[in-house]
Design a protein around this motif. Sequence first.
Motif, mmCIF file in Angstrom:
data_model
loop_
_atom_site.group_PDB
_atom_site.id
_atom_site.type_symbol
_atom_site.label_atom_id
_atom_site.label_comp_id
_atom_site.label_asym_id
_atom_site.label_seq_id
_atom_site.Cartn_x
_atom_site.Cartn_y
_atom_site.Cartn_z
ATOM 1 N N ALA A 9 35.708 80.977 30.903
ATOM 2 C CA ALA A 9 36.053 80.783 32.306
ATOM 3 C C ALA A 9 37.318 79.941 32.423
ATOM 4 N N GLN A 10 37.409 78.929 31.562
ATOM 5 C CA GLN A 10 38.593 78.063 31.559
ATOM 6 C C GLN A 10 39.841 78.828 31.118
ATOM 7 N N ALA A 191 47.322 78.445 22.915
ATOM 8 C CA ALA A 191 46.289 77.837 22.075
ATOM 9 C C ALA A 191 46.751 76.503 21.492
ATOM 10 N N SER A 192 48.067 76.377 21.241
ATOM 11 C CA SER A 192 48.539 75.104 20.696
ATOM 12 C C SER A 192 48.553 74.023 21.775
ATOM 13 N N ARG A 193 48.668 74.431 23.055
ATOM 14 C CA ARG A 193 48.593 73.455 24.140
ATOM 15 C C ARG A 193 47.147 73.076 24.433
ATOM 16 N N HIS A 194 46.241 74.045 24.295
ATOM 17 C CA HIS A 194 44.826 73.794 24.595
ATOM 18 C C HIS A 194 43.981 74.276 23.423
ATOM 19 N N ALA A 200 39.012 81.871 22.580
ATOM 20 C CA ALA A 200 39.097 82.718 23.779
ATOM 21 C C ALA A 200 40.449 83.434 23.831
ATOM 22 N N MET A 201 41.526 82.712 23.451
ATOM 23 C CA MET A 201 42.857 83.324 23.449
ATOM 24 C C MET A 201 42.917 84.513 22.502
ATOM 25 N N TYR A 202 42.304 84.329 21.309
ATOM 26 C CA TYR A 202 42.307 85.433 20.348
ATOM 27 C C TYR A 202 41.527 86.615 20.874
ATOM 28 N N ALA A 203 40.414 86.323 21.560
ATOM 29 C CA ALA A 203 39.627 87.423 22.128
ATOM 30 C C ALA A 203 40.465 88.176 23.163
ATOM 31 N N PHE A 204 41.180 87.446 24.012
ATOM 32 C CA PHE A 204 42.019 88.098 25.029
ATOM 33 C C PHE A 204 43.143 88.911 24.385
#
Lengths: 241, 239
Positions: A9-10, A191-194, A200-204
């Motif tokens: 969600a985030q 991903a490096s910022r959060h 989740a980024m990899y999934a997207f």
Amino acid sequence: MSDPVSTFAQALPYAVSLLAGLEGLGRGGLALNVSLTLCAVPAALVLGVVLGTLRVMKVPVLAGLAMALTEFAKWQPLLLTVFWIHYALPLFLGVRIGLFATAQAALVFYGTVNVAEVYRSGVLSVNRAELEAARLAGLSRLQTAAAVLAPQAMRRMVPALLAVTVSLFKDSSVVFVIGLIELTQTGMIIASRHPDLLPAMYAFMGLGYMAVSLILTRFARSLERRAQARLAGGSRLSSGF
Amino acid sequence: MSYTPHWDVLLEDPYPGILLNGLATTLELALVSTAASLVLGSLLAVGRASDSRLARSACGGFCDLVRSLPGVFWLLAFFFCLPMIVPEQAGRALNGWDGFPFWAAAAGLSVNNAPYVADLLYAVMGQAGRGAMASARLSGLTGFSFWGRVALPQAYAASMPALSARLLHNLKNTSLAMVISVPELTWSSQEVESLSFAGLEATTAATCLYAGLGFAFSLVLMLVERRLHRAVRTEAARV
């Protein structure tokens, strides 16, 4: 690790950046991959047919040159081709082309060679006897090529050409090595910022690549089916003679 | 505008060592991922040809999934994502392990290459080997001796020219490992560039080394192909 649902969600608000690129960095994200592919494919088609024709017609010197290019692409990784163009063009031609154009040149080069191979095997797969028959029936070389060779060869080439398109799209993911911020790189920057959003980024990212690849593959399958149906209809027609 | 490359830079001290080291790493990576992707690809092909519906759809689905994603994605996923999704202690151990980039790259390359291997094997299992496979089944071969002694060797032999091309493609794909800083050949050429500013020279040298490696690799594959065809013939004569 926090619970996956809230992490996703985030991460959801960043999906826009993944699709269209990060703010202030111009075109990027999945849109960059798609536009690289969309620009590279037509150029590769035209140049590939030219290159393939040179080899099929065995044009002196040029056919050898075309073969050398094919061999070169067979041995050299795409990544290295990107670097090579990145260094060689400014040094030899004195032109500074942008990063997008550099990536474009590498993809077009790769696509061209692949299209030429597909075209060549498509043309060579057409029955020689049919071509000779057409010539004996009084058709000119050009008429034979247009009426007998091209329809059959093109029909056989369609699925392979779409496979080339899918692989060009996937290959467009390596251009971040020269600093283009396409989908992979966008995801990695976010991903490096959060760091907690990384999975989740990899999934997207995966979903983004999959969506485009699947659309292209579906399209390829439907074209293939239609071509087969037409081919079956054609043979029924010719058996009536 | 003309530019005269200065090739002699490449012979200055640290550079030949860096490039040769890169060549060795590329070779290692190619060998490990070739072997692993052949094993994984064979398993997937056997799964897709099996009688179990679950195995068929699981293996087929996995192949479709992998084929729709770029190779880079798998390398990055193993390197960055895996330590995040395993238990915290295991993740920390992975990140602290010196060999992790290499093995993450090897795993990513193998997963990326396996479906293509499986496709090629499955395709020839379907057409050429049907009769031979049915007669091997009828003569009482089952399980491992059927797949290991008859079906798979035949499939390797029958799919060989295309399989060689795919394995060569995998060799080129090892260059992707540079994105997770495995010091393979492409990474090494960029390292030489950053030290000497001779980018064109270093990249060209890497190209030549890749060509040499690819040539050697395809020679080996040609010998393997010949051996396989001979082995399949003797096995067929025995059965």
